[in-house]
Design a protein around this motif. Structure first.
Motif, mmCIF file in Angstrom:
data_model
loop_
_atom_site.group_PDB
_atom_site.id
_atom_site.type_symbol
_atom_site.label_atom_id
_atom_site.label_comp_id
_atom_site.label_asym_id
_atom_site.label_seq_id
_atom_site.Cartn_x
_atom_site.Cartn_y
_atom_site.Cartn_z
ATOM 1 N N GLN A 1 0.826 -1.210 0.000
ATOM 2 C CA GLN A 1 0.000 0.000 0.000
ATOM 3 C C GLN A 1 0.863 1.263 0.000
ATOM 4 N N VAL A 2 1.935 1.242 0.765
ATOM 5 C CA VAL A 2 2.852 2.387 0.784
ATOM 6 C C VAL A 2 3.515 2.554 -0.587
ATOM 7 N N GLY A 3 3.869 1.443 -1.209
ATOM 8 C CA GLY A 3 4.452 1.502 -2.547
ATOM 9 C C GLY A 3 3.481 2.053 -3.572
ATOM 10 N N LEU A 4 2.208 1.622 -3.481
ATOM 11 C CA LEU A 4 1.195 2.166 -4.390
ATOM 12 C C LEU A 4 0.993 3.660 -4.170
ATOM 13 N N ALA A 5 1.005 4.099 -2.918
ATOM 14 C CA ALA A 5 0.853 5.527 -2.627
ATOM 15 C C ALA A 5 2.039 6.322 -3.170
ATOM 16 N N THR A 6 3.232 5.752 -3.073
ATOM 17 C CA THR A 6 4.418 6.433 -3.604
ATOM 18 C C THR A 6 4.352 6.535 -5.120
ATOM 19 N N ILE A 7 3.956 5.452 -5.772
ATOM 20 C CA ILE A 7 3.805 5.486 -7.235
ATOM 21 C C ILE A 7 2.731 6.492 -7.621
ATOM 22 N N HIS A 8 1.649 6.553 -6.850
ATOM 23 C CA HIS A 8 0.569 7.503 -7.115
ATOM 24 C C HIS A 8 1.076 8.941 -7.018
ATOM 25 N N ARG A 9 1.878 9.221 -6.010
ATOM 26 C CA ARG A 9 2.407 10.582 -5.839
ATOM 27 C C ARG A 9 3.346 10.977 -6.977
ATOM 28 N N TYR A 10 4.248 10.067 -7.347
ATOM 29 C CA TYR A 10 5.176 10.394 -8.430
ATOM 30 C C TYR A 10 4.457 10.470 -9.779
ATOM 31 N N SER A 11 3.444 9.658 -9.970
ATOM 32 C CA SER A 11 2.650 9.757 -11.198
ATOM 33 C C SER A 11 1.911 11.087 -11.254
#
Length: 183
Positions: free
Chosen positions: A152-162
């Motif tokens: 979930q943290v990884g998905l949130a990080t990818i979401h922020r950079y996207s």
């Protein structure tokens, strides 16, 4: 900082607003049907809210986005993803091939013969599309219970950079389409 101040003041001047209005009206002319205008307007307005709410909470809050702002963020995210898919269907063919030079037919155009501006606009358009689809995918995947906390943290990080890539590429795309004088 002087350059940035001049650019911001030029943006908020009467001439800047007229340039943005003329660009918006030109885009609306590209879409003659009402549902196409609705799709473009929905994408634009949802993107503006998503950018404003996401980045303001990321910068000014240690807690992250919450409450009514989060609810509106989720709703606008759905509108954004639907409108993005519609506009990809409508505008993808305009950004797949390079435009031919004057006096040439469409089959004889090549990268070496095309100008840099349409190529850069095509690259930026597809970067907006890919980052938008990444935003949609990470938001949807984070709603499923299949991921661990680290996932979930990884998905949130990818979401922020996207989101950052999407915002920067949209700014550059609009800079190429609006701010640069036509050559």
């Amino acid at each position: 900082f002087r350059w940035l101040g001049r650019a911001i003041s030029a943006f908020f001047s009467r001439k800047g607003w007229l340039r943005i209005r003329s660009f918006y009206l030109a885009w609306l002319i590209c879409y003659p049907q009402a549902w196409q205008k609705l799709a473009f307007s929905g994408l634009l307005l949802s993107f503006l809210y998503l950018s404003a709410s996401g980045f303001s909470f990321a910068i000014f809050s240690t807690r992250g986005i919450f409450g009514l702002a989060l609810l509106l963020h989720v709703v606008c995210g759905g509108i954004f993803s639907i409108c993005l898919a519609l506009l990809v269907i409508l505008r993808a063919k305009h950004y797949l091939t390079l435009p031919p030079r004057e006096g040439q037919n469409e089959t004889s155009s090549s990268i070496s013969q095309a100008s840099l501006k349409p190529l850069l606009q095509s690259i930026l358009f597809w970067l907006i599309v890919l980052s938008g689809f990444s935003l949609t995918l990470t938001a949807l995947l984070s709603m499923f219970p299949y991921f661990t906390y680290e996932g979930q943290v990884g998905l949130a990080t990818i979401h922020r950079y996207s989101a950052l890539v999407s915002l920067l590429s949209a700014m550059l795309f609009l800079d190429q389409a609006i701010a640069r004088p036509k050559t």
